[in-house]
Scaffold this active site. Structure first.
Site, mmCIF file in Angstrom:
data_model
loop_
_atom_site.group_PDB
_atom_site.id
_atom_site.type_symbol
_atom_site.label_atom_id
_atom_site.label_comp_id
_atom_site.label_asym_id
_atom_site.label_seq_id
_atom_site.Cartn_x
_atom_site.Cartn_y
_atom_site.Cartn_z
ATOM 1 N N GLU A 101 58.132 17.752 53.603
ATOM 2 C CA GLU A 101 59.266 18.421 52.583
ATOM 3 C C GLU A 101 57.958 19.121 51.710
ATOM 4 O OE1 GLU A 101 61.671 16.511 50.209
ATOM 5 O OE2 GLU A 101 63.105 15.575 51.613
ATOM 6 N N HIS A 106 49.920 14.275 52.075
ATOM 7 C CA HIS A 106 49.999 13.143 51.061
ATOM 8 C C HIS A 106 50.789 12.029 52.171
ATOM 9 C CE1 HIS A 106 54.145 15.290 51.531
ATOM 10 N NE2 HIS A 106 54.245 13.814 52.278
HETATM 11 P P1 DGP Z 1 57.706 14.217 52.415
HETATM 12 O O1 DGP Z 1 59.177 14.704 53.266
HETATM 13 O O2 DGP Z 1 57.070 13.103 53.283
HETATM 14 O O3 DGP Z 1 57.427 15.756 52.263
HETATM 15 O O4 DGP Z 1 58.175 13.978 51.047
HETATM 16 C C1 DGP Z 1 58.033 14.506 49.935
HETATM 17 C C2 DGP Z 1 58.140 13.163 48.888
HETATM 18 O O5 DGP Z 1 58.187 13.459 47.539
HETATM 19 C C3 DGP Z 1 59.466 12.405 48.664
HETATM 20 O O6 DGP Z 1 59.249 11.155 48.936
HETATM 21 C C4 DGP Z 1 60.315 12.871 46.949
HETATM 22 C C5 DGP Z 1 58.722 13.461 46.814
HETATM 23 N N1 DGP Z 1 58.590 13.910 45.591
HETATM 24 C C6 DGP Z 1 59.317 15.256 45.198
HETATM 25 N N2 DGP Z 1 58.865 16.123 44.549
HETATM 26 C C7 DGP Z 1 58.471 15.096 42.913
HETATM 27 C C8 DGP Z 1 57.978 15.567 42.357
HETATM 28 O O7 DGP Z 1 58.411 15.920 42.063
HETATM 29 N N3 DGP Z 1 57.226 14.458 42.173
HETATM 30 C C9 DGP Z 1 56.563 13.349 42.683
HETATM 31 N N4 DGP Z 1 56.507 11.968 41.609
HETATM 32 N N5 DGP Z 1 57.486 12.834 43.885
HETATM 33 C C10 DGP Z 1 58.289 14.079 44.014
#
Ligand code: DGP
Length: 121
Positions: A101, A106
């Site tokens: 996403e 990460h």
């Molecule tokens: P991925 O599908 O691997 O790209 O997961 C993205 C992750 O990022 C998902 O588990 C939710 C997290 N995430 C998205 N927006 C934010 C944010 O604004 N703050 C934090 N702490 N996490 C976020």
């Protein structure tokens, strides 16, 4: 997936201090913070501060200093979050098939309970 970095992604905004985060560890080259939508009692996201889109981008293009810092920070997270004894899981989604996403590399570091099967579809 292209390794062209999009500066408007949400982790770039977090790194610029434009939106709040719950910091676990911050170093010169890496940042670990808690996932906004935790999937386990411990759900930490570890990112390099450099502009890398996916894990393979980081593996191919990060400097030795960035790479060392990243893995040293990873080890610190495992220690500080108490994950070593009982174990944990690391996931890095990449590209369309990985359902990534946020296009800033990460690691998801998950633990604190017995995790389910590796994949649920
Ligand atoms: P991925 O599908 O691997 O790209 O997961 C993205 C992750 O990022 C998902 O588990 C939710 C997290 N995430 C998205 N927006 C934010 C944010 O604004 N703050 C934090 N702490 N996490 C976020």
């Amino acid at each position: 997936m292209s390794h062209t970095y999009d500066d408007s992604n949400i982790f770039a905004m977090i790194l610029r201090g434009e939106i709040p985060k719950s910091t676990v560890i911050e170093t010169d080259n890496s940042l670990a913070f808690r996932d906004i939508n935790p999937q386990a009692p411990v759900h930490v996201l570890l990112i390099p501060k450099g502009k890398y889109v996916t894990i393979d981008d980081f593996a191919a293009n990060a400097s030795a200093e960035e790479t060392h810092d990243f893995w040293a920070t990873f080890a610190s997270i495992i220690e500080r979050e108490g994950l070593r004894e009982k174990g944990f899981r690391v996931i890095s989604n990449a590209g369309d098939h990985g359902l990534q996403e946020v296009p800033h590399f990460h690691l998801h570091i998950l633990g604190g309970e017995v995790l389910g099967p590796i994949l649920a579809r």
